[in-house]
Design a protein around this motif. Structure first.
Motif, mmCIF file in Angstrom:
data_model
loop_
_atom_site.group_PDB
_atom_site.id
_atom_site.type_symbol
_atom_site.label_atom_id
_atom_site.label_comp_id
_atom_site.label_asym_id
_atom_site.label_seq_id
_atom_site.Cartn_x
_atom_site.Cartn_y
_atom_site.Cartn_z
ATOM 1 N N UNK C 178 8.257 17.654 -3.056
ATOM 2 C CA UNK C 178 8.777 19.101 -3.486
ATOM 3 C C UNK C 178 8.470 20.289 -3.122
ATOM 4 N N UNK C 179 8.728 21.247 -3.989
ATOM 5 C CA UNK C 179 8.548 22.788 -3.336
ATOM 6 C C UNK C 179 6.927 22.892 -3.395
ATOM 7 N N UNK C 180 5.997 22.311 -3.990
ATOM 8 C CA UNK C 180 4.652 22.361 -3.735
ATOM 9 C C UNK C 180 4.051 21.763 -2.284
ATOM 10 N N UNK C 182 4.173 18.485 -2.031
ATOM 11 C CA UNK C 182 3.703 17.000 -2.529
ATOM 12 C C UNK C 182 4.575 16.253 -1.871
ATOM 13 N N UNK C 184 6.299 12.677 -1.920
ATOM 14 C CA UNK C 184 6.731 11.629 -2.987
ATOM 15 C C UNK C 184 7.122 10.421 -2.292
ATOM 16 N N UNK C 229 1.946 9.767 -4.687
ATOM 17 C CA UNK C 229 2.116 11.099 -4.159
ATOM 18 C C UNK C 229 0.861 11.389 -3.279
#
Lengths: 256, 256, 256
Positions: C178-180, C182, C184, C229
Motif C-alpha cells: 500500500x502507499x504507506x 505496508x 500485504x 502484513x
C-alpha cells in the motif's frame, strides 16, 4: 453532507466512502487524503484551515498513529459542524475554530465495537459512526451507549504553535509545508511592515505576490492562511530556507 | 455543474470546493489538480482536452503564477460553457475549442475585491465568482460592475504549438508529458503512414497499440488526443527519448 | 451509481468522468486512480477489497496494458453489481467476491466500435458502455449486438495468490504494497497465534496495532483485509523486509 480528511493517500479513502454510501445518499466530499503521514499537528492545521471553508457537515478526520491501541474514538459537536476521529488531539484545534463563542461545543466518546479491525478505524469505526450520525441525527444518539459525553480535561490536548514578539523580532515555528514547498509559519502576516526581513538571519524581500520576485528567487509573503510564508517563486521554499515542520523561525525587520 | 482544474495538488482544492458548497448544492467535479505546476501552456492543453469531454458547466481553471499582481481575472462565455480564471492565456485555447463556430464567445473582466488574499485567488476570487455565476446566471451579471466585457485584443494571448510539414519531415514540439511519461507532441497522428519513423534521429516502430512492442521498448503511436506520442510500453517515453515539455520534435518516415 | 477505478493517475480519469456526465446525472465516484501501473494482479486485489465496501453500482475498472490489441472488452453481472473493463483477468477476482453463491454471475463480451482510439478505451469504450448500461439497464442490452454472453472458459483467467500450510510454516506471496509501504501478504491473519514470528527468517513481533512497537520498528499484524502484513510503525515495511509485489513470503512461528 459528510466530508473525509485523512493521511491515507490513494487506496484506503474509497473504503470509507463505500461504507458511507452503503447507508446514505448524502453528498460525500473528499477534503484531502494527503495530510502529512501520521503528523497530528500538521493534520490539525490543514483540517482547521480547510474545514472552515465548508458549510455545516459531519467531518471525518483520520490521522491515527495510535489505531488499535486503547486511544479513544471521539465525536465533537462544534457549533453546526460535527467532527469524528481519534482522541489524539487532532480534532481540538479544528473544533475551536469551527465553534463560534455563542455556540455549543461538546465532546463525546464513541464506542468502538469489538469486531472492528485494529488497523483501519477509518473504515470500521469513524466512517460508520459518521454516517449513523448523519442519518439519525446527533441528538438521538447522545442518550445511547453509542456516544458518551466526556470532559475535555480527560482528552488529549493539542494547540498549534503560536509566536512571540520580542521587540523587533518575532519567533514562531513552521506549522506546515504545502505541496509547493511553501513554508507556513505560525507568525501572523500583520507582524511585518517592511520591504525586507531576515528569516533566521537570511535577508529576503517581503512582498505581496510570488511574482514580485524573479522565478527561483526567495521571498516572504502573507500566505492565504494569514501567516508569514517563506517561499520561492516557482520553486521550493523548504529547500531554500532549509526548514521542516516544527522548526523554529525567527523574523527580524531589516532596516538598512 | 461546476468543475475545478488547477495545479494546486493535495490540500488547496478543498478550499475552493468548500467556498462553492457554502453557496450551492450543485455538483462540483474535480477535473484535475495535478496540472504541471505554473505551466500555463501545458495547463491549457490538458484543460482543452479534458473539458471538451464534459457537458456544459462553469469551469474554474487556475494555473496562476501571476496571482497577486495586476493581471486581470476573467470570465469567458464559450458557447454553452463558462470559464473562470486568470488572464494569462490559459483560458484562450480552451475557449476556442469549446465554442462552436455558430456559438457566441465573449470575454469579461472580473472585478477582484480588495479583501481577496494576494496568494490564493482560487479560493478568494475564482471559486466565489464561479458559484455566483452558477447560481444567478451569467446574463444577470454582465450588466453589473462585477463583469465588464473586454476585447480579446487587450488580453494575454496563447496558442498551443503547431507543426510544420517540410517534405517528409514533420516538425513540432512537446505539448505535454502525461503521468505515464508519454511524450505528447503537437504533430497530428495523420502525419505518419509508415511502419517505422525517426524521432529526432532515433528510429522506432510506429504502431497502433502500446503492446505491439515488448514491455520496455520504445514506440510512436497516435495518442488519445490525436497527436503523435513518443512512448515506451510500460515505461517512460520522456526518459527514453530525453524530451521535456517545449522541446522541438522532428519526425521523419523511415523508408529502408 | 457508477464508480471508476484505474491506474490512470492524475489527468485521464476526468475524461472518463466527463463522458459519463454527458449522458447521466448519476453519482460518479472515484474509487482510486492510483492502482499500480499496469499490474493486473494488484489491481484485482485492490478493486476486490475496495468494491466490496460499495453498494450495488456499475463499476468501471481499467488497468489495461493490452489496450488497442485484440483483447476483448467485458461486462460482468456479478450479483447486484456490474463490472466493465478489459479481458485480462482483472475483473475475475472482483466478480467472484461480489457475487453471493445464490446470485447470478454472467460475463458478456462488449462490442468495441471501430472509431474508438487504440490507446484510451477507458474514455472511448468502458465509460460509454458503463453509462449506457446504467441509463438503459443491463437486461435491455443483453439481447443486442452490444453485449454477447460468453463462457468464462474462453476468458483470461486470474486467481490471486493463496498460501500453503507446511507444518508450522506458512508460505504465500506479496499481493500488494500500500502507499504507506505496508507489505500485504496472501497469508490469512488467522494463521498466526504467537508473540513473535519470522518473516523469511527475520524475527519480528506479531502485534495488533502499529503503535505496539516503537516508531521505526518492524512488526507483523493482521491488516484490514484480514491478511498478514509486514510493516514498520510510521515507516516503510517494503524497505525493511525488502519485499516487492509477487515475492514469496514464508512465515514461521518463533517459539523461544
Amino acid at each position: 453532507m459528510l466530508t473525509l480528511s485523512s493521511d491515507f493517500g490513494s487506496q484506503y479513502p474509497a473504503a470509507m466512502k463505500g461504507v458511507i454510501l452503503q447507508h446514505s445518499d448524502a453528498r460525500v466530499t473528499d477534503v484531502t487524503h494527503s495530510l502529512p503521514r501520521q503528523d497530528i499537528r500538521a493534520g490539525a492545521f490543514w483540517c482547521r484551515e480547510l474545514l472552515t471553508q465548508f458549510p455545516p457537515a459531519v467531518h471525518v478526520i483520520v490521522v491515527d498513529p495510535g489505531v488499535g491501541t486503547d486511544r479513544a474514538a471521539l465525536v465533537v459537536q462544534a457549533g453546526s459542524h460535527i467532527l469524528v476521529g481519534p482522541d489524539n488531539g487532532i480534532l481540538r484545534p479544528v473544533a475551536r475554530k469551527l465553534t463560534s463563542t455563542d455556540e455549543p461545543k461538546q465532546y463525546y466518546r464513541l464506542t468502538v465495537e469489538s469486531r472492528a479491525s485494529t488497523t483501519f478505524h477509518g473504515r470500521d469505526v469513524f466512517a460508520p459512526a459518521a454516517v449513523t450520525i448523519h442519518e439519525r441525527g446527533l441528538d438521538r444518539l447522545v442518550s445511547t451507549p453509542f456516544l458518551t459525553p466526556v470532559d475535555t480535561a480527560s482528552l488529549t490536548s493539542l494547540r498549534l504553535p503560536g509566536y512571540q514578539d520580542n521587540v523587533n523580532e518575532y519567533t514562531g515555528s513552521v506549522i506546515a509545508i504545502d505541496n509547493f514547498g511553501n513554508v507556513i509559519t505560525s507568525i501572523p502576516g500583520t507582524a511585518v511592515d517592511a520591504a525586507r526581513i531576515s528569516v533566521n538571519g537570511q535577508s529576503v524581500p517581503f512582498v505581496q505576490a510570488f511574482a514580485a520576485v524573479e522565478p527561483g528567487s526567495a521571498l516572504v509573503t502573507t500566505g492565504s492562511h494569514g501567516y508569514l510564508e517563506c517561499d520561492v517563486n516557482q520553486g521550493r521554499g523548504e529547500c531554500y530556507f532549509d526548514l521542516s515542520t516544527g522548526d523554529m523561525v525567527s523574523i527580524r525587520t531589516d532596516t538598512e
